[in-house]
Every structure is written in C-alpha cells, then in structure tokens.
Enzyme design. Structure first.
Site, PDB file in Angstrom:
ATOM      1  N   ASP A  46     -21.378   8.998   0.242  1.00  0.00           N
ATOM      2  CA  ASP A  46     -20.939   9.703  -0.964  1.00  0.00           C
ATOM      3  C   ASP A  46     -19.478   9.362  -1.285  1.00  0.00           C
ATOM      4  O   ASP A  46     -18.932   9.799  -2.301  1.00  0.00           O
ATOM      5  CB  ASP A  46     -21.171  11.223  -0.870  1.00  0.00           C
ATOM      6  N   SER A  47     -18.866   8.510  -0.444  1.00  0.00           N
ATOM      7  CA  SER A  47     -17.545   7.955  -0.793  1.00  0.00           C
ATOM      8  C   SER A  47     -17.644   7.184  -2.112  1.00  0.00           C
ATOM      9  O   SER A  47     -16.634   6.868  -2.733  1.00  0.00           O
ATOM     10  CB  SER A  47     -17.034   7.034   0.324  1.00  0.00           C
ATOM     11  N   ASP A  85     -26.271   9.284   2.653  1.00  0.00           N
ATOM     12  CA  ASP A  85     -25.566  10.563   2.700  1.00  0.00           C
ATOM     13  C   ASP A  85     -26.327  11.608   1.914  1.00  0.00           C
ATOM     14  O   ASP A  85     -26.870  11.308   0.842  1.00  0.00           O
ATOM     15  CB  ASP A  85     -24.182  10.401   2.048  1.00  0.00           C
ATOM     16  N   LYS A 113     -27.528  11.488   6.511  1.00  0.00           N
ATOM     17  CA  LYS A 113     -26.308  12.005   7.152  1.00  0.00           C
ATOM     18  C   LYS A 113     -25.896  13.307   6.474  1.00  0.00           C
ATOM     19  O   LYS A 113     -25.850  13.393   5.241  1.00  0.00           O
ATOM     20  CB  LYS A 113     -25.185  10.965   7.060  1.00  0.00           C
ATOM     21  N   GLU A 115     -22.949  16.518   6.653  1.00  0.00           N
ATOM     22  CA  GLU A 115     -21.635  16.915   7.184  1.00  0.00           C
ATOM     23  C   GLU A 115     -21.691  18.361   7.664  1.00  0.00           C
ATOM     24  O   GLU A 115     -22.223  19.221   6.965  1.00  0.00           O
ATOM     25  CB  GLU A 115     -20.566  16.818   6.088  1.00  0.00           C
ATOM     26  N   GLU A 182     -15.130  11.659  12.252  1.00  0.00           N
ATOM     27  CA  GLU A 182     -14.099  11.153  11.337  1.00  0.00           C
ATOM     28  C   GLU A 182     -12.768  11.828  11.652  1.00  0.00           C
ATOM     29  O   GLU A 182     -12.684  13.066  11.730  1.00  0.00           O
ATOM     30  CB  GLU A 182     -14.523  11.433   9.879  1.00  0.00           C
TER      31      GLU A 182
HETATM   32  O1  KIV Z   1     -19.241   8.557   2.549  1.00  0.00           O
HETATM   33  C1  KIV Z   1     -18.736   7.797   3.377  1.00  0.00           C
HETATM   34  O2  KIV Z   1     -18.404   6.649   3.102  1.00  0.00           O
HETATM   35  C2  KIV Z   1     -18.530   8.292   4.726  1.00  0.00           C
HETATM   36  C3  KIV Z   1     -17.672   7.461   5.631  1.00  0.00           C
HETATM   37  C4  KIV Z   1     -16.249   7.617   5.294  1.00  0.00           C
HETATM   38  C5  KIV Z   1     -17.928   7.770   7.036  1.00  0.00           C
HETATM   39  O3  KIV Z   1     -19.017   9.332   5.070  1.00  0.00           O
END
Ligand code: KIV
Length: 248
Positions: A46-47, A85, A113, A115, A182
């Site tokens: 989600d970056s 994500d 993934k 969080e 992280e």
């Molecule tokens: O969304 C992302 O790119 C991440 C990384 C920074 C680990 O979660």
C-alpha cells in the site's frame, strides 16, 4: 515452465540460513524484471499510495487500488511469490477481513499482509484456517501513523521490546506464515527472528533477519522523502541498468 516460489521455499531459506530478497512492485514491467532477476518475494504494497499516487500516507489506498495494481503485477510476474497488502480498514471486521482477503487471493495473491500486533491474531487465525497465508507486519505500521505520531523507530525501550517479542510469538502461534518488522532496533529484530520458526523480513531492522524488503522506488533513487531513512540505498547509482540494480 518455471516453478513458482512457494511459502515452503521461503521457510527453507530460513532453515538453511540463506537470505531471500523482497521488493515492492506496482506494475507489470518492473515485476517482470524483478522476477527474472531472482527476487523471491514481490509485495504489492500500500506504499503505492505514496510513491505512485502521491499521497502523504498509505491511508487513502482502497481495495480497488490494491486489486488493480496486484493484477498488473501478476501479469508481469514469472515465478516470484506475490504478497498483497490489505489496505487501511479492509480488515476492521471479521466479515471484511475474509471478503477482502478472498478478493486479493482471487486476483492472484499468494499471501496477504496485515499490519498490527495482538489485535490481528484472530484475523490471522481465521484466514490461515481457510487457506490464506498471512504475513503480520509489526514495528512501525504506517497505517497507524496518526496514532504513532511519526515515522519513528519502534521498540527502543526494553518494555516495548519485550511486548513486541511476545506479540510476534502470539502471531506465529495464531498461524502467521511470515512476519515483517519495520523500523525496529537490529538487536530486537535479531532476537525475534531467532526465536521464531517462520521467516522474518526486515526493513530498517538490521541485517540479522531472514529476508530484506525495499520499496522499488527507493532502490531506484526515486524518492518522495525530503530526508531518506538510513536504510534507504540508491542501487541504481552503482549499476549500469535497472536490471543490474535489482540483481545487486
Ligand atoms: O507497503 C509497503 O511497501 C510496505 C513495505 C514498506 C514493507 O509495507
């Protein structure tokens, strides 16, 4: 046909103490280059909200955005393991968690993934029981940036470090297949990595973890940040091509 990398392959890396690489990708062209370069794990992170869409956090990213970029990445991927994500608030209730994780798996993710710490243990259990592998993202969790108050190292004080160790164990017991740490001190990351059976991936967590992850835009020196964190390195500066930078 090239054999796809599985979660078992990543576990074997940990057992054999051979490190693996993970990069973020958001499109077909770069995911193909990464996969062909031998990157074991690709994260559709989600970056993308920050590096592709230009937001100042990952919070505005929607399921629709994630699914769109996941489908692009899948078209370019050759044999890397693909992790997707779960965006902000897409796993706020059990029903949402199952529905949204299923959508990501149907779009081609190999795992999802989430969080969080102990509060995601129930979701981890639910998903794992239903055949969806989970990577638990701990330490600095960007979706909680408003509560944390800034992109700062987590687990520096001994009580907080102890809490993170316990929570990492709980998530492993709940069925998590991988853990991502992280921005935590390297000693803490080493400790967690050594005390868990599942692969531990780090970003800004030192070198003594099982795999490293980088945001591809950081690796290529295209960064939005005024001041890059210490762990960010521009690999393109010392390489003759993007392929070479990724391989390095
Ligand atoms: O969304 C992302 O790119 C991440 C990384 C920074 C680990 O979660």
């Amino acid at each position: 046909m090239t054999k796809s990398i599985t979660i078992e392959d990543l576990r074997n890396h940990k057992k054999r103490k051979t490190k693996f690489a993970c990069l973020t990708a958001y499109d077909a062209s770069l995911s193909r280059l990464m996969s062909e370069a031998g990157v074991e794990l690709i994260l559709v992170g989600d970056s993308l909200g920050m590096v592709v869409q230009g937001h100042d956090s990952t919070i505005p990213v929607s399921m629709e955005d994630l699914l769109y970029h996941l489908r692009c990445v899948k078209r370019g991927n050759v044999n890397s393991h693909v992790m997707a994500d779960m965006p902000f608030m897409s796993y706020a209730s059990e029903e949402q968690t199952l529905e949204n994780a299923a959508a990501l798996m149907r779009a081609g993710a190999n795992c999802v993934k989430l969080e969080g710490t102990s509060w995601i243990s129930k979701s981890t259990e639910l998903l794992t029981e239903r055949g969806i592998p989970v990577c638990a993202h701990m330490g600095l969790t960007p979706q909680s940036i408003n509560r944390i108050g800034g992109y700062i190292v987590q687990g520096r004080n001994p009580d907080k470090a102890e809490e993170l160790i316990k929570e990492a164990k709980l998530l492993e017991e709940s069925g998590a297949s991988m853990l991502l740490l992280e921005c935590v001190p390297s000693e803490l990351a080493k400790n967690i990595s050594e005390s868990l059976e599942i692969p531990v991936i780090g970003i800004g967590a030192g070198v003594e973890v099982d795999g490293q992850i980088m945001v591809i835009y950081d690796l290529l020196g295209i960064t939005q940040m005024e001041k890059s964190p210490k762990f960010v390195k521009n690999y393109l500066q010392e390489a003759s091509s993007i392929e070479q930078a990724i391989k390095n």
